[in-house]
Write an enzyme that holds these catalytic residues in place. Structure first.
Site, PDB file in Angstrom:
ATOM      1  N   ARG A 119     -20.578  26.887  -3.676  1.00  0.00           N
ATOM      2  CA  ARG A 119     -19.367  27.466  -3.059  1.00  0.00           C
ATOM      3  C   ARG A 119     -18.871  26.689  -1.845  1.00  0.00           C
ATOM      4  NH1 ARG A 119     -22.365  32.187  -3.891  1.00  0.00           N
ATOM      5  NH2 ARG A 119     -21.800  33.143  -5.879  1.00  0.00           N
ATOM      6  N   LYS A 141      -6.406  17.807   0.059  1.00  0.00           N
ATOM      7  CA  LYS A 141      -6.080  18.115  -1.354  1.00  0.00           C
ATOM      8  C   LYS A 141      -7.112  17.414  -2.230  1.00  0.00           C
ATOM      9  CE  LYS A 141      -1.107  18.845  -1.415  1.00  0.00           C
ATOM     10  NZ  LYS A 141       0.171  18.399  -1.997  1.00  0.00           N
ATOM     11  N   GLU A 183       3.468   4.169  -0.241  1.00  0.00           N
ATOM     12  CA  GLU A 183       3.202   5.398   0.523  1.00  0.00           C
ATOM     13  C   GLU A 183       3.320   5.137   2.022  1.00  0.00           C
ATOM     14  OE1 GLU A 183       3.035   8.219  -0.964  1.00  0.00           O
ATOM     15  OE2 GLU A 183       2.239   7.887  -2.980  1.00  0.00           O
ATOM     16  N   LYS A 225       0.750  11.391   8.610  1.00  0.00           N
ATOM     17  CA  LYS A 225       0.241  12.379   7.645  1.00  0.00           C
ATOM     18  C   LYS A 225      -0.492  13.498   8.387  1.00  0.00           C
ATOM     19  CE  LYS A 225      -1.469  13.719   3.373  1.00  0.00           C
ATOM     20  NZ  LYS A 225      -1.802  13.386   2.029  1.00  0.00           N
ATOM     21  N   GLU A 235       0.934  23.525   2.376  1.00  0.00           N
ATOM     22  CA  GLU A 235       2.212  23.159   1.743  1.00  0.00           C
ATOM     23  C   GLU A 235       3.073  24.371   1.422  1.00  0.00           C
ATOM     24  OE1 GLU A 235       2.054  19.721  -0.883  1.00  0.00           O
ATOM     25  OE2 GLU A 235       3.881  20.385  -1.863  1.00  0.00           O
ATOM     26  N   ARG A 239       5.288  20.337   4.525  1.00  0.00           N
ATOM     27  CA  ARG A 239       4.426  19.326   3.899  1.00  0.00           C
ATOM     28  C   ARG A 239       5.081  18.739   2.642  1.00  0.00           C
ATOM     29  NH1 ARG A 239      -2.234  19.508   3.124  1.00  0.00           N
ATOM     30  NH2 ARG A 239      -2.362  17.604   1.887  1.00  0.00           N
ATOM     31  N   ASN A 243       6.490  14.492  -0.453  1.00  0.00           N
ATOM     32  CA  ASN A 243       6.777  14.217  -1.865  1.00  0.00           C
ATOM     33  C   ASN A 243       8.073  13.427  -2.052  1.00  0.00           C
ATOM     34  OD1 ASN A 243       4.502  15.580  -2.865  1.00  0.00           O
ATOM     35  ND2 ASN A 243       5.540  17.532  -2.485  1.00  0.00           N
ATOM     36  N   HIS A 246       8.780  11.459  -5.158  1.00  0.00           N
ATOM     37  CA  HIS A 246       7.755  11.816  -6.139  1.00  0.00           C
ATOM     38  C   HIS A 246       8.311  12.575  -7.342  1.00  0.00           C
ATOM     39  CE1 HIS A 246       5.105  10.352  -3.064  1.00  0.00           C
ATOM     40  NE2 HIS A 246       4.018  10.668  -3.733  1.00  0.00           N
ATOM     41  N   HIS A 250       7.173  11.026 -10.557  1.00  0.00           N
ATOM     42  CA  HIS A 250       6.277  11.704 -11.510  1.00  0.00           C
ATOM     43  C   HIS A 250       6.866  11.686 -12.913  1.00  0.00           C
ATOM     44  CE1 HIS A 250       4.066  14.178  -8.203  1.00  0.00           C
ATOM     45  NE2 HIS A 250       3.490  13.009  -8.435  1.00  0.00           N
ATOM     46  N   HIS A 263       0.780   4.670  -9.534  1.00  0.00           N
ATOM     47  CA  HIS A 263       1.469   5.779  -8.875  1.00  0.00           C
ATOM     48  C   HIS A 263       2.473   5.261  -7.820  1.00  0.00           C
ATOM     49  CE1 HIS A 263       2.046   9.703  -7.050  1.00  0.00           C
ATOM     50  NE2 HIS A 263       1.627   9.230  -5.879  1.00  0.00           N
TER      51      HIS A 263
HETATM   52  N1  LIG Z   1      -5.425  14.112  -2.691  1.00  0.00           N
HETATM   53  C1  LIG Z   1      -4.241  13.647  -2.358  1.00  0.00           C
HETATM   54  O1  LIG Z   1      -3.609  14.107  -1.407  1.00  0.00           O
HETATM   55  C2  LIG Z   1      -3.677  12.497  -3.136  1.00  0.00           C
HETATM   56  C3  LIG Z   1      -2.519  11.844  -2.671  1.00  0.00           C
HETATM   57  C4  LIG Z   1      -2.056  10.739  -3.385  1.00  0.00           C
HETATM   58  C5  LIG Z   1      -2.721  10.313  -4.532  1.00  0.00           C
HETATM   59  N2  LIG Z   1      -3.838  10.980  -4.948  1.00  0.00           N
HETATM   60  C6  LIG Z   1      -4.569  10.537  -6.141  1.00  0.00           C
HETATM   61  O2  LIG Z   1      -5.103   9.248  -5.857  1.00  0.00           O
HETATM   62  C7  LIG Z   1      -5.305   8.565  -7.086  1.00  0.00           C
HETATM   63  C8  LIG Z   1      -4.848   7.140  -6.957  1.00  0.00           C
HETATM   64  O3  LIG Z   1      -5.625   6.521  -5.950  1.00  0.00           O
HETATM   65  P1  LIG Z   1      -5.704   4.928  -5.809  1.00  0.00           P
HETATM   66  O4  LIG Z   1      -4.357   4.365  -5.867  1.00  0.00           O
HETATM   67  O5  LIG Z   1      -6.559   4.659  -4.644  1.00  0.00           O
HETATM   68  O6  LIG Z   1      -6.382   4.480  -7.180  1.00  0.00           O
HETATM   69  P2  LIG Z   1      -7.921   4.267  -7.621  1.00  0.00           P
HETATM   70  O7  LIG Z   1      -8.814   5.181  -6.928  1.00  0.00           O
HETATM   71  O8  LIG Z   1      -7.928   4.279  -9.107  1.00  0.00           O
HETATM   72  O9  LIG Z   1      -8.209   2.780  -7.128  1.00  0.00           O
HETATM   73  C9  LIG Z   1      -7.471   1.713  -7.678  1.00  0.00           C
HETATM   74  C10 LIG Z   1      -8.376   0.592  -8.199  1.00  0.00           C
HETATM   75  O10 LIG Z   1      -8.858  -0.162  -7.090  1.00  0.00           O
HETATM   76  C11 LIG Z   1     -10.290  -0.296  -7.175  1.00  0.00           C
HETATM   77  N3  LIG Z   1     -10.750  -0.420  -5.804  1.00  0.00           N
HETATM   78  C12 LIG Z   1     -10.872   0.552  -4.877  1.00  0.00           C
HETATM   79  N4  LIG Z   1     -11.183   0.026  -3.688  1.00  0.00           N
HETATM   80  C13 LIG Z   1     -11.295  -1.305  -3.867  1.00  0.00           C
HETATM   81  C14 LIG Z   1     -11.566  -2.398  -2.999  1.00  0.00           C
HETATM   82  N5  LIG Z   1     -11.741  -2.232  -1.679  1.00  0.00           N
HETATM   83  N6  LIG Z   1     -11.618  -3.639  -3.532  1.00  0.00           N
HETATM   84  C15 LIG Z   1     -11.380  -3.850  -4.852  1.00  0.00           C
HETATM   85  N7  LIG Z   1     -11.076  -2.858  -5.711  1.00  0.00           N
HETATM   86  C16 LIG Z   1     -11.027  -1.603  -5.216  1.00  0.00           C
HETATM   87  C17 LIG Z   1     -10.712   0.954  -7.906  1.00  0.00           C
HETATM   88  O11 LIG Z   1     -11.980   0.798  -8.474  1.00  0.00           O
HETATM   89  C18 LIG Z   1      -9.602   1.068  -8.952  1.00  0.00           C
HETATM   90  O12 LIG Z   1      -9.846   0.206 -10.020  1.00  0.00           O
HETATM   91  C19 LIG Z   1      -4.566   9.355  -8.155  1.00  0.00           C
HETATM   92  O13 LIG Z   1      -5.506  10.047  -8.955  1.00  0.00           O
HETATM   93  C20 LIG Z   1      -3.726  10.334  -7.353  1.00  0.00           C
HETATM   94  O14 LIG Z   1      -3.505  11.550  -8.047  1.00  0.00           O
HETATM   95  C21 LIG Z   1      -4.316  12.052  -4.285  1.00  0.00           C
END
Ligand SMILES: NC(=O)c1ccc[n+]([C@@H]2O[C@H](COP(=O)([O-])OP(=O)(O)OC[C@H]3O[C@@H](n4cnc5c(N)ncnc54)[C@H](O)[C@@H]3O)[C@@H](O)[C@H]2O)c1
Length: 368
Positions: A119, A141, A183, A225, A235, A239, A243, A246, A250, A263
């Site tokens: 939990r 999130k 971003e 942020k 949100e 907040r 987006n 987005h 999306h 993304h």
């Molecule tokens: N929680 C939130 O508020 C929030 C906000 C925006 C996006 N997201 C989520 O984040 C995700 C996308 O995140 P992302 O863009 O970081 O993608 P990701 O986590 O897939 O990373 C992108 C790629 O880079 C590689 N990588 C990571 N760090 C590295 C480094 N230092 N050197 C070499 N390679 C590296 C990873 O292994 C992967 O192949 C999505 O699932 C999205 O929904 C969440």
């Protein structure tokens, strides 16, 4: 090292930003709870930084590592279930701390596992992509995808702290860096004119991965942020401005089955469409709309939607977005650069004209 605080009363936490801070066991010492830590990472990041991080934290607490396969397609309940299996077999009690070492995918999975296990147990973010450092690691999130929709299963669970080592961005593929930049510039558009102006002058050094410029961009983005999350943790209002771009973005991601665009690339196209929409709604001047789109282009990000996408596709995918409010699609629009607003009352005709203008083949047909 710079520190930005996320002010959320009892759930407040610091974001530490600096080059090489992955090796600073004192930072972990200050935040780790209990005598056990489990680092969750993926095979790509583990290879690069896994051993080093385990070494750093081992001086503070007994540290295990759990490695998942790399990729958005593994951001599902199966990954979370695997983490539970591992935590129970170690075994881990309530005073175990999880550490997410990776990009947004690992951060979202780890945060959600931490929200659910017994939990709720504490966790720390060590984001390793630009996108994760400036966005996903801040604000609590967490969640995973469901076959019927992205990020559909989740929880809000704030971390104990965020440790953003900007040196690790040096190994990030260029395309991922650019996607993260989308971003970063978003904060300039929606609430920080000074940062926007700095970005206009600094995009080249950011693309060249200049350490000082990257650190400044991560710090200013984190600050923006953190302030928005402080104002509206769950949100229920402001907040939503995060987006910006987005809703269009999306739709592009869903249309291309999450395969063709990262993304941040889809968000970049979405932001240029949102700037054009703001202009057509007569909120944003033509000059500022052009200035906004120019910054997106200067960051080597795309601005045109896929050639095969029709206005009907946009409408269909946008209607399914989580941000639809009682059947009305909500958009984040700009009054001026540095000031965003939530817009849910607009002429559908202007929306349609905006989409037609932004799709290259539609605007060619209209021009004939
Ligand atoms: N929680 C939130 O508020 C929030 C906000 C925006 C996006 N997201 C989520 O984040 C995700 C996308 O995140 P992302 O863009 O970081 O993608 P990701 O986590 O897939 O990373 C992108 C790629 O880079 C590689 N990588 C990571 N760090 C590295 C480094 N230092 N050197 C070499 N390679 C590296 C990873 O292994 C992967 O192949 C999505 O699932 C999205 O929904 C969440």
């Amino acid at each position: 090292m710079k520190t930005v605080n996320v002010d959320l009363g009892k759930r407040s936490y610091p974001i530490h930003i600096g080059s090489g801070i992955l090796d600073r066991s004192d930072l972990f010492q200050a935040h780790v709870r209990g005598s056990q830590v489990v680092v969750i990472t993926n095979d790509t990041v583990s290879e690069l930084y896994g051993e080093r991080l385990v070494e750093t934290i081992n001086s503070v607490a007994r540290t295990h590592i759990h490695t998942l396969p790399d990729g958005e397609k593994y951001k599902n309940l199966n990954a979370v279930s695997q983490i539970f299996d591992r935590l129970l077999s170690i075994p881990c009690d309530r005073r175990t701390t999880l550490v997410a070492l990776g990009g947004g995918v690992i951060g979202d999975i780890t945060g959600f596992a931490a929200a659910c296990y017994l939990r709720g147990i504490p966790y720390i973010h060590v984001p390793t992509t630009l996108l994760a450092q400036v966005d996903s690691s801040i604000g609590g999130k967490t969640g995973v995808n469901h076959p019927l929709g992205k990020n559909m299963i989740g929880a809000i669970h704030q971390p104990l702290c965020v440790i953003s080592d900007t040196r690790v961005l040096g190994t990030l593929p260029q395309r991922e860096l650019r996607a993260g930049l989308a971003e970063v510039i978003k904060y300039g558009f929606i609430r920080d004119l000074k940062f926007f102006e700095w970005l206009e002058n600094s995009h080249q050094s950011l693309l060249a991965c200049d350490p000082a410029s990257l650190s400044y961009a991560v710090e200013q983005s984190s600050r923006n942020k953190a302030e928005v999350v402080h104002e509206d943790e769950y949100e229920s209002g402001i907040r939503a401005i995060l987006n910006f771009g987005h809703t269009f973005g999306h739709a592009i991601e869903a249309f291309s089955r999450y395969e063709d665009y990262l993304h941040g690339e889809a968000v970049a196209i979405g932001m240029s469409m949102a700037a054009e929409f703001s202009r057509r709604l007569q909120q944003l001047s033509k000059a500022q709309a052009e200035q906004s789109i120019q910054l997106i282009k200067n960051c080597a990000l795309p601005i045109d939607p896929p050639a095969s996408m029709t206005p009907e596709d946009f409408h269909q995918f946008m209607s399914r977005d989580k941000k639809v409010d009682s059947g009305r699609i909500r958009f984040i629009t700009l009054h001026q650069i540095g000031q965003a607003k939530i817009t849910s009352s607009y002429s559908p005709e202007i929306l349609r004209e905006t989409i037609e203008h932004c799709i290259p083949w539609c605007s060619e047909v209209r021009a004939k």
